[in-house]
Write an enzyme that holds these catalytic residues in place. Structure first.
Site: not given
Ligand code: HPA
Length: 237
Positions: A23, A27, A46, A90, A93, A208, A221
């Protein structure tokens, strides 16, 4: 030959056949700086940095997708349609919906469920579940196994909303739709692969947990994502 599109400015052959898409464009730069050889920057429109290089002698590109389905939808469509890209993986996270997932676990998504209208609006599909390309999923699994990296293969939730007000919705989505984790891009990527007759997959690292409310720091991370990257980089061809 020059074929700039509205959001990517480079010549037609600047991208490899396979593109990894985190994303975060920073990175993408980190991966190019630390894992690739013979690197050339191929996009900065951009600030969405893209690079092409080699990994163990095989060609591969890496470019940021931005956050959310409209953003990855734009970049993946241009890559598939105008730059000769055949496969987009892709690498991102995700938040865990399941108590069985721990921080840093690696997920290979075989399907994405979404309440998003992206696939319908795109004219691809009326369903709310889209599959990753099975051959890519199988290839990613065999690379993970060869590297002795544990992974969980599951359906994921592609959400349009990060700050969902009804926090407990995740339990319903998990229990009714079989999603073990949440991210925000895979469903649109899979829709675009279908629209353009190309291939897509998604590898994620748990950053998370909605169940335990644990979260990783940005420093942690950076290192922990290495497992996911090692798997994805094997896709270089
Ligand atoms: N929600 C949506 N996208 C995410 C999250 C989440 O908690 N954690 C990492 N990407």
């Amino acid at each position: 030959m020059s074929t700039p599109t509205p959001h990517i400015d480079c010549h037609a052959g600047a991208f490899a056949r396979t593109v990894l898409m985190p994303g975060d464009p920073q990175r993408a730069k980190y991966i190019a700086d630390n894992f690739l050889q013979d690197v050339q920057q191929v996009n900065s429109v951009r600030g969405m940095l893209g690079y092409t290089g080699t990994y163990q002698g095989r060609r591969i590109s890496v470019m940021g997708s931005g956050m959310g389905m409209p953003s990855i939808g734009i970049y993946s469509f241009e890559l598939f349609s105008f730059y000769g890209v055949e496969r987009i993986i892709r690498i991102g996270s995700c938040g865990a919906y399941s108590a069985d997932l721990d921080l840093y676990d690696v997920i290979i998504a075989d399907e994405a469920w979404s309440e998003s209208s992206f696939a319908r609006t795109q004219g691809v599909s009326d369903t709310d579940v889209l599959a990753a390309t099975p051959d890519l999923v199988a290839e990613l699994e065999s690379h993970a196994q060869a590297l002795h990296i544990d992974y969980v293969k599951t359906r994921i939730h592609s959400s349009d909303v990060f700050y969902r007000q009804n926090f407990d919705d995740y339990k319903t989505i998990r229990d009714q739709h079989g999603c073990q984790a949440v991210e925000m891009e895979a469903f649109a990527l899979f829709a675009n692969a279908q629209a353009t007759n190309k291939q897509a997959a998604c590898v994620l690292t748990v950053s998370d947990s909605l169940v335990t409310h644990e979260a990783t720091t940005s420093d942690e991370r950076e290192k922990a994502f290495t497992n996911m990257m090692q798997i994805a980089l094997q896709m270089a061809d």
